[in-house]
Design a protein around this motif. Structure first.
Motif, PDB file in Angstrom:
ATOM      1  N   LEU A  56       0.829  -1.198   0.000  1.00  0.00           N
ATOM      2  CA  LEU A  56       0.000   0.000   0.000  1.00  0.00           C
ATOM      3  C   LEU A  56       0.871   1.259   0.000  1.00  0.00           C
ATOM      4  O   LEU A  56       0.621   2.206  -0.752  1.00  0.00           O
ATOM      5  CB  LEU A  56      -0.872  -0.028   1.263  1.00  0.00           C
ATOM      6  N   GLU A  57       1.911   1.243   0.842  1.00  0.00           N
ATOM      7  CA  GLU A  57       2.797   2.409   0.945  1.00  0.00           C
ATOM      8  C   GLU A  57       3.558   2.610  -0.363  1.00  0.00           C
ATOM      9  O   GLU A  57       3.772   3.750  -0.789  1.00  0.00           O
ATOM     10  CB  GLU A  57       3.782   2.231   2.108  1.00  0.00           C
ATOM     11  N   LEU A 107       1.238   4.119  -2.742  1.00  0.00           N
ATOM     12  CA  LEU A 107       1.066   5.527  -2.383  1.00  0.00           C
ATOM     13  C   LEU A 107       2.177   6.374  -2.984  1.00  0.00           C
ATOM     14  O   LEU A 107       1.918   7.404  -3.618  1.00  0.00           O
ATOM     15  CB  LEU A 107       1.068   5.662  -0.856  1.00  0.00           C
ATOM     16  N   MET A 108       3.421   5.910  -2.822  1.00  0.00           N
ATOM     17  CA  MET A 108       4.548   6.659  -3.374  1.00  0.00           C
ATOM     18  C   MET A 108       4.437   6.715  -4.895  1.00  0.00           C
ATOM     19  O   MET A 108       4.769   7.724  -5.511  1.00  0.00           O
ATOM     20  CB  MET A 108       5.878   6.013  -2.965  1.00  0.00           C
ATOM     21  N   ARG A 122      12.562   8.045   1.615  1.00  0.00           N
ATOM     22  CA  ARG A 122      11.372   8.433   2.377  1.00  0.00           C
ATOM     23  C   ARG A 122      10.577   7.242   2.882  1.00  0.00           C
ATOM     24  O   ARG A 122       9.889   7.339   3.881  1.00  0.00           O
ATOM     25  CB  ARG A 122      10.472   9.316   1.520  1.00  0.00           C
ATOM     26  N   LEU A 123      10.667   6.118   2.187  1.00  0.00           N
ATOM     27  CA  LEU A 123       9.850   4.971   2.586  1.00  0.00           C
ATOM     28  C   LEU A 123      10.681   3.727   2.925  1.00  0.00           C
ATOM     29  O   LEU A 123      10.590   3.193   4.018  1.00  0.00           O
ATOM     30  CB  LEU A 123       8.848   4.632   1.473  1.00  0.00           C
ATOM     31  N   PRO A 165      13.633   3.976   5.902  1.00  0.00           N
ATOM     32  CA  PRO A 165      13.056   4.035   7.253  1.00  0.00           C
ATOM     33  C   PRO A 165      12.369   2.732   7.647  1.00  0.00           C
ATOM     34  O   PRO A 165      12.506   2.277   8.781  1.00  0.00           O
ATOM     35  CB  PRO A 165      12.041   5.179   7.155  1.00  0.00           C
ATOM     36  N   ALA A 166      11.669   2.102   6.688  1.00  0.00           N
ATOM     37  CA  ALA A 166      10.992   0.842   7.005  1.00  0.00           C
ATOM     38  C   ALA A 166      12.006  -0.265   7.269  1.00  0.00           C
ATOM     39  O   ALA A 166      11.720  -1.226   7.979  1.00  0.00           O
ATOM     40  CB  ALA A 166      10.059   0.443   5.863  1.00  0.00           C
ATOM     41  N   SER A 213      11.862   4.835  17.404  1.00  0.00           N
ATOM     42  CA  SER A 213      10.898   4.931  18.505  1.00  0.00           C
ATOM     43  C   SER A 213       9.466   4.718  18.016  1.00  0.00           C
ATOM     44  O   SER A 213       8.569   4.467  18.804  1.00  0.00           O
ATOM     45  CB  SER A 213      11.008   6.295  19.176  1.00  0.00           C
ATOM     46  N   TRP A 214       9.266   4.813  16.688  1.00  0.00           N
ATOM     47  CA  TRP A 214       7.931   4.614  16.118  1.00  0.00           C
ATOM     48  C   TRP A 214       7.551   3.146  16.055  1.00  0.00           C
ATOM     49  O   TRP A 214       6.393   2.794  15.903  1.00  0.00           O
ATOM     50  CB  TRP A 214       7.877   5.196  14.704  1.00  0.00           C
ATOM     51  N   ARG A 244       7.066   1.740  21.131  1.00  0.00           N
ATOM     52  CA  ARG A 244       6.120   2.834  21.240  1.00  0.00           C
ATOM     53  C   ARG A 244       5.766   3.208  22.670  1.00  0.00           C
ATOM     54  O   ARG A 244       5.486   2.347  23.486  1.00  0.00           O
ATOM     55  CB  ARG A 244       4.819   2.469  20.524  1.00  0.00           C
ATOM     56  N   VAL A 245       5.753   4.487  22.943  1.00  0.00           N
ATOM     57  CA  VAL A 245       5.272   4.996  24.219  1.00  0.00           C
ATOM     58  C   VAL A 245       4.074   5.871  23.894  1.00  0.00           C
ATOM     59  O   VAL A 245       4.161   6.791  23.092  1.00  0.00           O
ATOM     60  CB  VAL A 245       6.347   5.857  24.912  1.00  0.00           C
ATOM     61  N   ARG A 246       2.939   5.562  24.513  1.00  0.00           N
ATOM     62  CA  ARG A 246       1.748   6.368  24.233  1.00  0.00           C
ATOM     63  C   ARG A 246       1.884   7.715  24.929  1.00  0.00           C
ATOM     64  O   ARG A 246       2.056   7.792  26.122  1.00  0.00           O
ATOM     65  CB  ARG A 246       0.486   5.646  24.710  1.00  0.00           C
ATOM     66  N   ARG A 247       1.863   8.770  24.144  1.00  0.00           N
ATOM     67  CA  ARG A 247       1.952  10.109  24.729  1.00  0.00           C
ATOM     68  C   ARG A 247       0.752  10.909  24.304  1.00  0.00           C
ATOM     69  O   ARG A 247       0.750  11.548  23.263  1.00  0.00           O
ATOM     70  CB  ARG A 247       3.237  10.802  24.262  1.00  0.00           C
ATOM     71  N   HIS A 248      -0.294  10.842  25.088  1.00  0.00           N
ATOM     72  CA  HIS A 248      -1.505  11.559  24.713  1.00  0.00           C
ATOM     73  C   HIS A 248      -1.507  12.938  25.326  1.00  0.00           C
ATOM     74  O   HIS A 248      -0.975  13.131  26.387  1.00  0.00           O
ATOM     75  CB  HIS A 248      -2.745  10.785  25.171  1.00  0.00           C
ATOM     76  N   PHE A 283      -6.407   5.139   0.232  1.00  0.00           N
ATOM     77  CA  PHE A 283      -6.536   3.684   0.189  1.00  0.00           C
ATOM     78  C   PHE A 283      -7.496   3.170   1.259  1.00  0.00           C
ATOM     79  O   PHE A 283      -7.941   3.917   2.125  1.00  0.00           O
ATOM     80  CB  PHE A 283      -5.164   3.036   0.384  1.00  0.00           C
ATOM     81  N   ALA A 313      -2.506   3.976   5.529  1.00  0.00           N
ATOM     82  CA  ALA A 313      -1.168   3.956   4.931  1.00  0.00           C
ATOM     83  C   ALA A 313      -0.354   5.186   5.315  1.00  0.00           C
ATOM     84  O   ALA A 313       0.339   5.770   4.491  1.00  0.00           O
ATOM     85  CB  ALA A 313      -1.255   3.820   3.408  1.00  0.00           C
ATOM     86  N   LEU A 333       2.813   6.815   7.303  1.00  0.00           N
ATOM     87  CA  LEU A 333       4.131   6.298   7.654  1.00  0.00           C
ATOM     88  C   LEU A 333       4.358   6.496   9.157  1.00  0.00           C
ATOM     89  O   LEU A 333       4.308   7.625   9.645  1.00  0.00           O
ATOM     90  CB  LEU A 333       5.214   7.016   6.840  1.00  0.00           C
ATOM     91  N   PRO A 334       4.578   5.409   9.913  1.00  0.00           N
ATOM     92  CA  PRO A 334       4.582   5.517  11.380  1.00  0.00           C
ATOM     93  C   PRO A 334       5.730   6.353  11.936  1.00  0.00           C
ATOM     94  O   PRO A 334       5.666   6.768  13.081  1.00  0.00           O
ATOM     95  CB  PRO A 334       4.685   4.063  11.850  1.00  0.00           C
ATOM     96  N   TRP A 335       6.807   6.553  11.136  1.00  0.00           N
ATOM     97  CA  TRP A 335       7.934   7.330  11.668  1.00  0.00           C
ATOM     98  C   TRP A 335       7.763   8.827  11.410  1.00  0.00           C
ATOM     99  O   TRP A 335       8.616   9.610  11.775  1.00  0.00           O
ATOM    100  CB  TRP A 335       9.255   6.836  11.075  1.00  0.00           C
ATOM    101  N   ARG A 336       6.657   9.208  10.776  1.00  0.00           N
ATOM    102  CA  ARG A 336       6.418  10.625  10.531  1.00  0.00           C
ATOM    103  C   ARG A 336       5.233  11.093  11.371  1.00  0.00           C
ATOM    104  O   ARG A 336       4.259  10.355  11.528  1.00  0.00           O
ATOM    105  CB  ARG A 336       6.091  10.852   9.053  1.00  0.00           C
ATOM    106  N   LYS A 358       1.278  14.761  16.628  1.00  0.00           N
ATOM    107  CA  LYS A 358       1.019  13.375  17.050  1.00  0.00           C
ATOM    108  C   LYS A 358       1.541  12.415  16.001  1.00  0.00           C
ATOM    109  O   LYS A 358       1.700  12.769  14.828  1.00  0.00           O
ATOM    110  CB  LYS A 358      -0.484  13.154  17.223  1.00  0.00           C
ATOM    111  N   TRP A 372       0.015   6.283  15.093  1.00  0.00           N
ATOM    112  CA  TRP A 372      -0.434   5.226  15.990  1.00  0.00           C
ATOM    113  C   TRP A 372      -0.984   5.789  17.296  1.00  0.00           C
ATOM    114  O   TRP A 372      -1.438   5.034  18.153  1.00  0.00           O
ATOM    115  CB  TRP A 372       0.694   4.232  16.244  1.00  0.00           C
ATOM    116  N   GLN A 373      -0.932   7.103  17.476  1.00  0.00           N
ATOM    117  CA  GLN A 373      -1.537   7.704  18.677  1.00  0.00           C
ATOM    118  C   GLN A 373      -2.961   8.166  18.401  1.00  0.00           C
ATOM    119  O   GLN A 373      -3.626   8.699  19.277  1.00  0.00           O
ATOM    120  CB  GLN A 373      -0.684   8.887  19.144  1.00  0.00           C
TER     121      GLN A 373
END
Lengths: 385, 275
Positions: A276-277, A280-281, A294-295, A298-299, A375-376, A381-385, B101, B105, B107-110, B149, B152-153
């Motif tokens: 999907l990603e 998208l690109m 960009r994709l 990082p992945a 960290s993503w 992951r740390v939930r920071r709301h 989509f 989709a 990107l989790p690092w952005r 944010k 995933w948050q």
């Protein structure tokens, strides 16, 4: 109180300490024909044993329900450990320890087990407290293992050539810092770091090329697999012949060892981005390099860091083993191989300790960077709301 | 307003506005190990500027494939297709598509903001402009305040809204949406449908929307394309004429139910042909 359960560990600790007061502390000296030491002559030890009996009995009934209670029994255990080491070295029990002494160690073991168990189960919303507890547990466990090593080796009088006590290794370590520093510099700073950077860096770049060019994927990956299967014992002498005695040949061995894990992981990681990603690109008419940076890279990062962590330990092993096959008169592997020949086992252990420290710190540093860089990723992951 | 005025067959309508998508006798056949699969067969369709076109049909009817052909993610094996007068490939190079989509989709690092600026970054638009446009796009989907944010948050509905903001950020000629709300619960879905309609009325975008929900298709669209499977083909094109500022309440009106009925009839007919 009804329905209350007895704390078994504290019960064991109390009974073992009580028996320790009764049974003889040490064996008979062959020269004098007398027992080496009596509990009654050593007030510190007698107090420690009595304290173990009282504390053990008390907490058998009360139960160890809070971190404070855990701290109390750990404090008693620490005092007991101190007295045990004292009686070994200052009262000549080393090599003559008898049932009374070992019962006392069993009592301490039960206390330490229960105390660490309580702290390990500690949960707090206060992050600094939780953090402290998370550090105390492995630290206390490690110190306890060193203590057991110390008293078992000294108490049974194990020959130093077989296994020196940790205090002796520590003393040697502290007194040889200049030799250790130069060995560390030669092996770790020169060979490991340069080999690691070259091996991982080249594998990373070649992985991108392999991913780009299909025939490389078919041709190079099996070849890389073969190279990684080469025995380091066979490769190291050849590298020494090619690149000389100094750190360059060690770096070459490390390059060979680290190359393949990095190559395979990066190639896998580059395919980790979802369909999907990628689509998208494509809809943005993103070019090869744009999509790569960009994709796809990082992945791929979790995979790349996985290889970096594997390689951090491989690199140190490679450098030390390679130094067995020819080296200038400095280096951790060189020192180990020569000091073994001279029966200076404590120096060998000091080098082993240094290697363990360096390896752990290196791995820890890579893991720390991984945590910051990815960290993503779901595992961090740390939930920071 | 009589039913006759609301419902018109597309063939009776005179072409007045500019055609954004023009498809003639399009077909697509996948070659598989089990023999050819006819994904699309003999598709004729025109999407005009400002249209909101829904594609509806059962699974495997080729509605997603058709959207992917329009976006140049799949290549047709027969017939013609042009987007604003050029091929889909050229249109893609000109960044004519905003694609949403089934899954967000993101990107989790952005961060959300940097996800929305991703297409702008690829299009080499300056930083200040990128941030400004991201702000506007996030405001359109009511996500301002969530810039920093990470995806995933956010809840699933918010993530999908962020992906719509991303598709809106670079002012594409054509917004392609492939079951964007398919994975969301009905309440969130209703809310997002209302928001999407407002957005469409405000921006006057041309939208192609794939769905398998009849109420969703009827509520949102100016034109409903009913498709049937094996081979994927168009069996009915229904034009609606609801006011642009319609609310979810129109779903209770007879006109709405009548069109929904016609869509359902079409789907049923397509299905029985196949058995």
């Amino acid at each position: 109180m009804t329905g209350m359960k007895l704390d078994k560990f504290c019960l064991v600790a109390a009974i073992a300490a009580l028996l320790a007061l009764i049974f003889p502390l040490s064996g008979i000296d062959g020269d004098t024909g007398k027992q080496v030491a009596f509990v009654g002559d050593i007030p510190g030890l007698a107090i420690a044993m009595a304290l173990c009996v009282i504390t053990g009995a008390a907490f058998t009934w009360l139960g160890v329900r809070s971190v404070k209670a855990g701290m109390v029994i750990l404090a008693v255990a620490v005092f007991g450990c101190w007295q045990a080491v004292d009686v070994l070295y200052d009262h000549g029990v080393a090599g003559y320890a008898a049932l009374g002494f070992w019962l006392f160690i069993i009592s301490l073991w039960a206390f330490v087990w229960r105390g660490i168990d309580v702290i390990a189960n500690f949960h707090s919303l206060d992050r600094s407290k939780q953090h402290a507890a998370n550090i105390v547990v492995p630290l206390a466990f490690g110190v306890w293992l060193l203590f057991v090593w110390e008293v078992v080796v000294s108490g049974f009088g194990v020959p130093q050539v077989l296994l020196p006590p940790p205090s002796m290794i520590g003393e040697r370590f502290v007194n040889s810092t200049d030799i250790l520093a130069s060995d560390f510099h030669q092996t770790f700073v020169k060979a490991v770091l340069s080999g690691y950077v070259m091996g991982c860096g080249s594998a990373f770049i070649i992985a991108i090329a392999v991913d780009r060019v299909p025939f490389l994927k078919r041709g190079l990956l099996p070849l890389g697999n073969m190279v990684s299967a080469l025995p380091i014992i066979g490769v190291a002498p050849i590298m020494v012949m090619w690149f000389g005695f100094d750190w360059q040949s060690k770096a070459a061995v490390i390059v060979i060892m680290t190359f393949f894990p990095m190559l395979v992981n990066t190639v896998t990681g580059l395919n980790a981005a979802g369909k999907l990603e990628k689509d998208l690109m494509a809809t943005y008419a993103s070019g090869y390099w744009s999509t790569l940076f960009r994709l796809r890279l990082p992945a791929a990062m979790p995979f790349v860091f996985n290889a970096l962590k594997i390689n951090s330990t491989l690199a140190l092993i490679g450098a030390i083993v390679a130094e067995f096959f020819g080296t200038p008169i400095v280096g951790m592997g060189f020192r180990i191989s020569t000091e073994v020949g001279r029966m200076n086992i404590d120096m060998v252990w000091a080098e082993i300790a240094l290697a363990a420290l360096a390896g752990t710190a290196f791995y820890g540093a890579v893991a720390y960077i991984e945590r910051k860089a990815t960290s993503w990723h779901p595992s961090f992951r740390v939930r920071r709301h | 307003m009589t039913l006759k005025q609301v419902v018109n067959n597309v063939a009776e309508m005179p072409a007045s506005k500019k055609a954004v998508v023009d498809i003639n006798k399009l077909s697509l056949t996948f070659q598989t190990a089990d023999g050819p699969v006819y994904a699309l067969s003999d598709v004729d369709l025109t999407i005009e500027e400002g249209d909101f076109v829904s594609f509806i049909g059962p699974s495997g009817c080729g509605k997603t494939t058709l959207l992917r052909v329009i976006a140049d993610l799949e290549q047709a094996t027969g017939g013609d297709i042009s987007i604003n007068g050029v091929t889909p490939h050229e249109a893609r190079e000109k960044r004519a598509y905003g694609y949403v989509f089934q899954a967000p989709a993101l990107l989790p690092w952005r961060s959300i903001e940097r996800n929305v600026t991703l297409p702008l970054e690829i299009m080499e638009i300056s930083k200040e402009e990128r941030v400004k446009r991201a702000q506007e796009a996030l405001k359109l989907v009511e996500l301002n305040g969530f810039e920093k944010k990470f995806p995933w948050q956010l809840s699933g509905g918010m993530q999908q809204r962020a992906s719509i903001a991303r598709a809106l950020s670079f002012d594409a000629d054509l917004l392609l949406m492939d079951e964007p709300f398919g994975a969301l619960d009905e309440i969130v879905r209703d809310h997002l449908n209302e928001q999407l309609l407002k957005l469409w009325a405000r921006t006057n975008k041309t939208v192609a929307f794939v769905t398998h929900s009849i109420p969703e298709a009827v509520y949102l669209s100016t034109k409903i394309v009913v498709m049937s499977p094996r081979p994927g083909r168009i069996i009915d094109v229904i034009e609606t004429n609801f006011p642009n500022d319609r609310t979810l309440d129109i779903r209770e009106t007879p006109e709405f139910l009548e069109i929904a009925h016609r869509v359902r009839e079409g789907l049923r007919a397509g299905h029985s042909n196949d058995e």
